[in-house]
Design an enzyme around this catalytic site. Structure first.
Site, PDB file in Angstrom:
ATOM      1  CG  ASN A 169       6.919   1.188   5.061  1.00 50.60           C
ATOM      2  OD1 ASN A 169       7.556   1.138   4.015  1.00 50.60           O
ATOM      3  ND2 ASN A 169       7.496   1.278   6.254  1.00 50.60           N
ATOM      4  CD  GLU A 170       0.798   6.476   4.369  1.00 52.61           C
ATOM      5  OE1 GLU A 170       0.032   5.607   4.848  1.00 52.61           O
ATOM      6  OE2 GLU A 170       0.857   7.637   4.835  1.00 52.61           O
ATOM      7  N   PRO A 171      -0.335   2.206   2.410  1.00 55.47           N
ATOM      8  CG  PRO A 171      -2.627   2.272   2.820  1.00 55.47           C
ATOM      9  CD  PRO A 171      -1.353   3.031   3.064  1.00 55.47           C
TER      10      PRO A 171
END
Ligand code: F6R
Length: 637
Positions: A169-171
């Site tokens: 879950n990236e920025p």
């Protein structure tokens, strides 16, 4: 037997402060911490077994959980822990990715855990990196529904990426996100580049459980090891909740523990500047740390700090102890001043009471340990040069062959030269054929590894000759733990330690220099350092060791903080150039090396910047203005 319940608060260092929004515990080593985390998992498995219920675990990959899995395997083989009732859901998988690929998370999980325990294959769930693009969305929904059908995750194990990702879950990820496909952040791909032998081979996408999926777990433990995680750990624990740092959403979960080692916790306010959060015992090291911090904060040299500066910044108790700012400033100034020396091997015929090294014996026997064949010149080329110039008997010991960092193109070039010189050489022919037909996942043949090692040896000898070291003083230890042909190395073994003991016993050094990088607890530098520490422990009782002092330098990645430095060796502009040339002899590591890390500059540029920065820091504290400084910290064994 497996312990009943784990009390992280008692086992590690735990004190809540007003800055911290997530419960966290700090351990001296990731090993010790991993054993406790594995015990907590084992407890949940057993509790569920007694209730005749499945135990649903959310699992992570990457370097962080490896020791937890090692301990779970040990609990299974030695203490009878059964995984028969365990159902697992892995957080993520690269996309596209074949499960048989050695870089797949499927491969990782089987290699580290599933192949060694009695889990039922049908109970293992890992996102499938081979799913058809048209079916991907439905596949993700089904993965999510399957977790729900089991009643949710009883326990979720997490690592954290330097972007603040959990899972992938990236920025920008939404707090309620579910399992889905995602585009990987550039930094995440850079971090994965070394295991894929170059960023170009790292997939751009992944399938990941969502933040919402993770947050629904009944219990969450996040592991954070090493200095490279320190910044993001601080942002996550102390920062505001924001999709820019997805891990901050864990602040909303009421049963989460971050399990950290000392390095990963080092940016937390209570660790970095403890005097701001509680009353402290002012040790000498803490005093220097605090005054250096204050000087940096106020942008004033030591000798210009005032009582008001101390009082305004939570350090009045230090003033009370020390009298006035004037006395304290002078004391700290002298302390830093005494670390500076142009005589790293000790200054002959000088009073050495306040010098970092002993004046006698005048000519010392010295071993410089270099984890890879180039860290010696990169990290301490200037000091190395001085030691030789000042007449010491300097021996170099390259701990590993460094063969995997030589590109195929470079190896091919040398194999073709060898074929041209030696027309009947079947070895060169084999190497050329191998390299020309090599596929992305192939591990180098032994012949190719040998050639790559020889390339690095020749470069090293060229550099040590340039620094006037006789060839007979150059040692290649080729520690066996490194020789896997892949990025993943073996654990340190008896053979490695014996080789280290042998060379120390043979040379009986007065000084040892070694790489003290703790940037990556699973990296080669750390293993090489551990091999030295173990050798020192074993040799400690020998009489020659009474005269042996150990100095730690840091590699191309990270420098000692100014308050930690115990010997600072200044370099003249000419010496900086000489050091640069010595680094240039390591040609296979120039122009875009294979293991670049997160900094795209070449090693010589990085290290020049770093040495200049150390000098600037000294100057800013009010000390003399040098071009460059190499820094060392003494290790007591
Ligand atoms: C892996 C995963 C990632 C990693 C993170 C840290 O399944 O989901 O979030 O936990 O990238 O990786 P390491 O542990 O290699 O530093």
């Amino acid at each position: 037997m497996i312990k009943e319940s784990i009390n992280f608060k008692e086992a590690g260092k735990f004190e809540e402060t007003r800055f911290e929004k997530i419960h966290n515990v700090i351990f001296d080593s990731s090993q010790e911490a991993s054993v406790l985390v594995a015990q907590e998992i084992a407890n949940i498995i057993q509790r569920k077994e007694e209730l005749n219920e499945p135990c649903v675990l959310g699992l992570a990959t990457g370097s962080s959980p490896i020791k937890v899995y090692e301990e779970l395997v040990r609990l299974h083989t030695e203490e009878g822990l059964s995984f028969a009732n365990v159902v697992t859901f892995n957080l993520d998988e690269y996309y596209p990715m074949d499960k048989n690929n050695i870089q797949s998370y499927w491969y990782f999980m089987h290699q580290h855990l599933f192949d060694h325990v009695d889990i039922l294959p049908q109970n293992v769930n890992i996102p499938d990196g081979n799913v058809n693009i048209e079916e991907l969305q439905q596949y993700c929904i089904d993965y999510e529904m399957k977790i729900k059908a089991y009643g949710g995750l009883d326990f979720q194990l997490l690592g954290i990426g330097r972007t603040g990702h959990i899972g992938f879950n990236e920025p920008g990820s939404h707090v309620n996100s579910g399992t889905r496909s995602i585009t990987l952040d550039h930094l995440t791909r850079q971090d994965a580049a070394s295991s894929f032998l170059g960023i170009d081979n790292v997939p751009r996408k992944a399938i990941t459980m969502g933040i919402g999926t993770v947050k629904n777990a009944k219990r969450i433990v996040l592991l954070g090891w090493g200095i490279s995680k320190a910044e993001i750990i601080k942002d996550t624990i102390e920062g505001e909740i924001s999709s820019r740092v997805p891990a901050t959403y864990l602040q909303q979960h009421n049963n989460t523990t971050f399990v950290l080692d000392t390095e990963a916790s080092s940016e937390l306010t209570r660790v970095k500047t403890p005097w701001l959060v509680k009353s402290v015992i002012w040790t000498e090291e803490l005093k220097l740390k605090a005054v250096a911090w204050l000087s940096e904060l106020t942008k004033k040299p030591f000798l210009k700090l005032t009582d008001k500066d101390y009082n305004d910044n939570g350090m009045s108790s230090l003033l009370t102890e020390e009298g006035t700012a004037y006395d304290l400033n002078i004391k700290m100034f002298n302390k830093m001043q005494q670390t500076i020396t142009g005589w790293p091997g000790g200054k002959p015929n000088a009073d050495d009471t306040y010098r970092p090294e002993r004046a006698t014996p005048e000519k010392k026997r010295i071993i410089i340990f270099s984890p890879h064949p180039d860290d010696d010149v990169i990290s301490m080329g200037g000091t190395f040069d001085r030691l030789v110039e000042q007449g010491h008997d300097v021996h170099i010991a390259y701990q590993t062959s460094g063969n995997i960092a030589v590109s195929n193109e470079e190896a091919l070039k040398f194999a073709e030269i060898s074929r041209a010189l030696n027309k009947n050489s079947s070895e060169s022919e084999n190497i050329i054929n191998f390299l020309k037909n090599k596929k992305a996942n192939d591990i180098d043949s032994l012949e190719v590894r040998k050639l790559k090692g020889v390339i690095r040896r020749s470069e090293s000898v060229a550099a040590t000759r340039y620094l006037d070291v006789p060839d007979s003083n150059v040692n290649f230890l080729d520690l066996p733990f490194y020789e896997t042909g892949t990025v993943k190395k073996n654990n340190l073994g008896e053979a490695d330690i014996q080789i280290m003991c042998d060379i120390i016993e043979r040379i009986k050094p007065h000084q040892i220099y070694a790489a003290g990088d703790l940037a990556d607890p699973h990296g080669t530098h750390k293993v090489c350092l551990d091999s030295l520490f173990e050798a020192l422990k074993r040799l400690k009782h020998k009489s020659f060791m009474d005269d042996c002092w150990v100095w730690l330098y840091r590699g191309a990645w990270h420098e000692w903080e100014s308050y930690q430095i115990e010997m600072a060796v200044p370099m003249s502009p000419d010496q900086v150039l000489k050091k640069r040339h010595a680094i240039f002899y390591h040609q296979s590591q120039k122009d875009g090396v294979m293991f670049q890390g997160d900094d795209s500059r070449e090693f010589w540029v990085r290290v020049e910047d770093r040495n200049r920065l150390t000098a600037e820091k000294y100057h800013a504290l009010g000390l003399a203005d040098y071009s460059a400084i190499e820094a060392f910290k003494r290790y007591f064994f």
